[in-house]
Motif scaffolding. Structure first.
Motif, PDB file in Angstrom:
ATOM      1  N   UNK A 113       0.852  -1.099   0.020  1.00 22.07           N
ATOM      2  CA  UNK A 113      -0.005  -0.286  -0.179  1.00 22.07           C
ATOM      3  C   UNK A 113       0.799   1.226  -0.104  1.00 22.07           C
ATOM      4  N   UNK A 114       0.823   2.149  -0.967  1.00 17.30           N
ATOM      5  CA  UNK A 114       1.400   3.323  -0.787  1.00 17.30           C
ATOM      6  C   UNK A 114       0.628   4.608  -0.339  1.00 17.30           C
ATOM      7  N   UNK A 115       1.184   5.217   0.623  1.00 20.90           N
ATOM      8  CA  UNK A 115       0.695   6.387   1.171  1.00 20.90           C
ATOM      9  C   UNK A 115       1.470   7.585   1.013  1.00 20.90           C
ATOM     10  N   UNK A 116       0.771   8.676   0.478  1.00 18.19           N
ATOM     11  CA  UNK A 116       1.565  10.133   0.104  1.00 18.19           C
ATOM     12  C   UNK A 116       1.141  10.795   1.182  1.00 18.19           C
ATOM     13  N   UNK A 117       2.345  11.538   1.736  1.00 12.96           N
ATOM     14  CA  UNK A 117       2.179  12.595   2.601  1.00 12.96           C
ATOM     15  C   UNK A 117       2.842  13.766   2.465  1.00 12.96           C
ATOM     16  N   UNK A 118       2.141  14.891   2.692  1.00 11.76           N
ATOM     17  CA  UNK A 118       2.695  16.115   2.174  1.00 11.76           C
ATOM     18  C   UNK A 118       2.923  16.878   3.614  1.00 11.76           C
ATOM     19  N   UNK A 119       4.096  17.462   3.889  1.00 13.15           N
ATOM     20  CA  UNK A 119       4.382  17.958   5.230  1.00 13.15           C
ATOM     21  C   UNK A 119       4.291  19.711   4.854  1.00 13.15           C
TER      22      UNK A 119
END
Length: 190
Positions: A113-119
C-alpha cells in the motif's frame, strides 16, 4: 506499506519520518542520508559546489540519479517484504500524475500500500527550522529568502489522495500527527 513523505526544505519531513520509524520499526530511507556523500562528490567532480541544489547541473544531472537511488532502496525493501518510510522533497514527483500512477502501480504489484504524505510548513516556521539545522545546502535559500519563497508554492498539495501534516508552529505536535497518521493507516488495512 510504503509511506512517501514530501515537502519543502525545512518543513519537517525527516523528523516526521524518524517519528514514524520509531513507532513502527520500519526502515527510514531519507534521500539526504542515503545520497549526500555521493551527491557532494559528484557535484565537485562536475565543477559545482558540493552544497549546490539549485543549478541546472544539479537539477538535470545529479538529482535524477539521487531519486533513482532512493527508489531502488525502497523497491529492494518492498521486494524483501519490508515496509518503508521514504523522505525527500518529492517536488517534481508529487507534481507528476504519471509518476504517481507508476509508483502506486509498482508497489501495488508487490502487494504494498502506498501512502502519500505532504508536510506543510508556513514560511516563518520553515525559515526557523532551516536556520536551526544549519545545513550548508540551505545557504543559498537563506541568502535570498524572499527569492526562495517566490520560487515555491506554499499552497501546493499533491494531486492524489494524501495525508496533510501541518508542521507550522501553530499546528499540533508532529508526534501527535504522526501517531494519528499511523492509526488511520493501520486501521484502514483491517
Amino acid at each position: 506499506h510504503v509511506i512517501l513523505i514530501g515537502g519543502y526544505a525545512g518543513s519537517g519531513k525527516t523528523e516526521l519520518g524518524r517519528i514514524l520509524a520509531r513507532e513502527t520499526g520500519w526502515p527510514l530511507l531519507d534521500k539526504d542520508t542515503l545520497t549526500r556523500p555521493v551527491v557532494e562528490a559528484a557535484l565537485e567532480i562536475l565543477g559545482q559546489s558540493p552544497h549546490d541544489r539549485e543549478s541546472e547541473t544539479y537539477l538535470t544531472r545529479v538529482r535524477p540519479r539521487e531519486y533513482e537511488a532512493l527508489d531502488a532502496a525502497t523497491a529492494e525493501n518492498v521486494d524483501c517484504g519490508n515496509s518503508a518510510i521514504v523522505t525527500a522533497p518529492f517536488l517534481r514527483e508529487f507534481n507528476d500524475p504519471a509518476w504517481i500512477e507508476r509508483t502506486q502501480a509498482a508497489y501495488e504489484a508487490k502487494n504494498s500500500v502506498t501512502t502519500f504524505v505532504w508536510v506543510y510548513c508556513d514560511a516563518e516556521t520553515m525559515n526557523t527550522y532551516i536556520r536551526r539545522r544549519g545545513a550548508a545546502r540551505d545557504a543559498a535559500k537563506l541568502r535570498d529568502w524572499p527569492g526562495y519563497l517566490a520560487s515555491i508554492n506554499l499552497d501546493f498539495r499533491p494531486p492524489v489522495p494524501h495525508v496533510l501534516i501541518d508542521n507550522c508552529a501553530t499546528g499540533a505536535p508532529l508526534r501527535t500527527q504522526a501517531k494519528e497518521l499511523l492509526t488511520n493507516l493501520l486501521n484502514t488495512d483491517r
